[in-house]
Motif scaffolding. Sequence first.
Motif, mmCIF file in Angstrom:
data_model
loop_
_atom_site.group_PDB
_atom_site.id
_atom_site.type_symbol
_atom_site.label_atom_id
_atom_site.label_comp_id
_atom_site.label_asym_id
_atom_site.label_seq_id
_atom_site.Cartn_x
_atom_site.Cartn_y
_atom_site.Cartn_z
ATOM 1 N N SER A 146 -14.824 -1.258 -6.247
ATOM 2 C CA SER A 146 -13.714 -1.919 -5.527
ATOM 3 C C SER A 146 -13.864 -1.857 -4.007
ATOM 4 N N TYR A 147 -14.986 -1.297 -3.486
ATOM 5 C CA TYR A 147 -15.174 -1.193 -2.030
ATOM 6 C C TYR A 147 -16.375 -2.016 -1.595
ATOM 7 N N ILE A 183 -13.269 4.726 5.303
ATOM 8 C CA ILE A 183 -13.551 3.331 5.643
ATOM 9 C C ILE A 183 -12.579 2.803 6.688
ATOM 10 N N LYS A 184 -11.263 3.008 6.463
ATOM 11 C CA LYS A 184 -10.243 2.440 7.338
ATOM 12 C C LYS A 184 -10.184 3.146 8.693
ATOM 13 N N ASP A 191 0.840 -1.211 0.000
ATOM 14 C CA ASP A 191 0.000 0.000 0.000
ATOM 15 C C ASP A 191 0.870 1.254 0.000
ATOM 16 N N GLY A 193 -1.969 9.842 2.282
ATOM 17 C CA GLY A 193 -3.196 9.849 1.492
ATOM 18 C C GLY A 193 -3.781 11.241 1.312
ATOM 19 N N SER A 213 -7.256 9.075 -7.747
ATOM 20 C CA SER A 213 -6.508 8.931 -6.488
ATOM 21 C C SER A 213 -7.067 9.834 -5.407
ATOM 22 N N LYS A 244 1.203 4.435 -2.712
ATOM 23 C CA LYS A 244 1.187 5.876 -2.419
ATOM 24 C C LYS A 244 2.372 6.577 -3.095
ATOM 25 N N SER A 248 -11.062 5.760 1.064
ATOM 26 C CA SER A 248 -10.275 4.773 1.801
ATOM 27 C C SER A 248 -10.085 5.194 3.256
ATOM 28 N N ASN A 249 -9.793 6.462 3.480
ATOM 29 C CA ASN A 249 -9.634 6.974 4.853
ATOM 30 C C ASN A 249 -10.929 6.866 5.641
ATOM 31 N N ASP A 309 -10.290 8.253 -4.199
ATOM 32 C CA ASP A 309 -9.943 6.956 -3.594
ATOM 33 C C ASP A 309 -9.329 7.141 -2.212
ATOM 34 N N ASN A 310 -8.433 8.095 -2.071
ATOM 35 C CA ASN A 310 -7.790 8.330 -0.775
ATOM 36 C C ASN A 310 -8.791 8.779 0.279
#
Length: 496
Positions: free
Chosen positions: A356-357, A387-388, A322, A441, A377, A326, A384-385, A380-381
């Motif tokens: 993709s999620y 979710i994570k 990952d 990110g 990107s 980046k 992604s943040n 996506d960033n």
Amino acid sequence: MRIYISWGFLVFLGTIPFILHKTYLISDDLFLGSVYIYILLCLTLSAVMAILLARSSGEERRGLFLSLLLFLSLNTFAVVTVGQAVWTGGYFVLNPEHFRYFLPISLVANFPIIGFLLWKTAREASYLDVKHFVLPVLAVIFTIIFLTRSILDIGVRNLSDYILIGNLICDIISLSFLLVFLSVYLKTEAITYYGILAGYYSLRYVVDSLLYYAYNNLVGFELPIFLYLVSMTLLFSGIQHIYRREIRFLSYYELDLERKKYAELYEKVKELQEILRLINRMLRHDILNKLQVISGYIETFMMTKNEALLEKALKAVKDSSDYIDKIRELEKIVLTEGEGLKPVNVRKVIEDLAKSYPIKINTHGLCFAMADEALHSVIDNIVSNAIKHGRTDRIDIWLSEFEDDAEIKIVDYGLGIQPELKGQVFKEGFRFGEDAGSGLGLYIVKKVVDRYGGKVWIEDTKPHGATFVIRLKAARRSLTGDDERAPLRRDEGFEF
């Protein structure tokens, strides 16, 4: 020095017919013919060099030589009318009747030069100071006083007198502008341009003054004709000097534009250096540390056979992967820095990304923004943040346009971001909490949005969560006669 030698030599050649005529060695018609041909030759050669210089010039210098070309062409035409009047009349002593067409044409010939000087002054106005107007004001006062006294002494009797006074006023206006630029560019090579023209218009003022007196039978026509020849040889030798040496035409306006371009380029270079420095640090330090951690887990596993260490090693490998992704995103920023932006269908980008999620990502509305591949990107960033780290179970993305902006609102319903951290999350390497990632990110988000010329900020989601707002330039236009706005079709350049 060469320009003065050239001018002096040309004036000497032009003086020969006057000397021979005064000593009665040549007749009136031969005298006028030789002077006439000499002046026409100077005008024609000057016009040819003006054409060549205009073709090889750009911006302001081209404007100057095009103005000079029109000025020289009209003056050539004016001189031809004098010759036609003399030779068709068969009377080879100059009189006011021979200048019937010369005067109005020479008056009109001043307009291109005055127009260029007005435009140049308006363009350079912000770079002028009070001290640049001292010499021009004094010169204008002196010439106006002299002109006023001449008018009061001689009077204005006919249309030709009015035209001559108009010529004198044009000379004063041109000379005043040129003296301003002489003061501005005094210590530069560009003074050659304004010095030549200022010298020419100084002589022209004297010529037009003497013609005014000659028209009223106070002086003969030989002296103004001689000085007209001297002024034309000065203009010719000056243009020849510029043509041979390729003297730079300085413009503070253009220099300021260049300075701003270099300043912008310098800022971009600094930003690229910062990104490259970061990539280098990540490769040499962070990735190396992660490899050492993985190596440590594997070595310990080989000694203890504890399978939990393998799971940790695999997780470290995934984290490293990952992290490398980046780095690739940062590399993409560097590689696409100089590329132009293009219209992008933001909804299409989000719909492709949502596949993709594992969570539900709802997209509302439609907008087209000026962006590139890095927009993927950016979104996506943020997703992604959310979710994570935000631990949201769903995301709503609202797309809209107003005025010239496209707005993307990414709304999550997770843990949210503390108010004191909102100003720091976009900084390089910022990490918070136990499950903190690489800290790159949102830094990448900010860099890409800045490159697009847009803005990104964070708002609170009620009752809990965070909303990322991205504002970019819209890529929309009106397709109907009213103010209705709609996206362009596929064949008009949009990326779907």
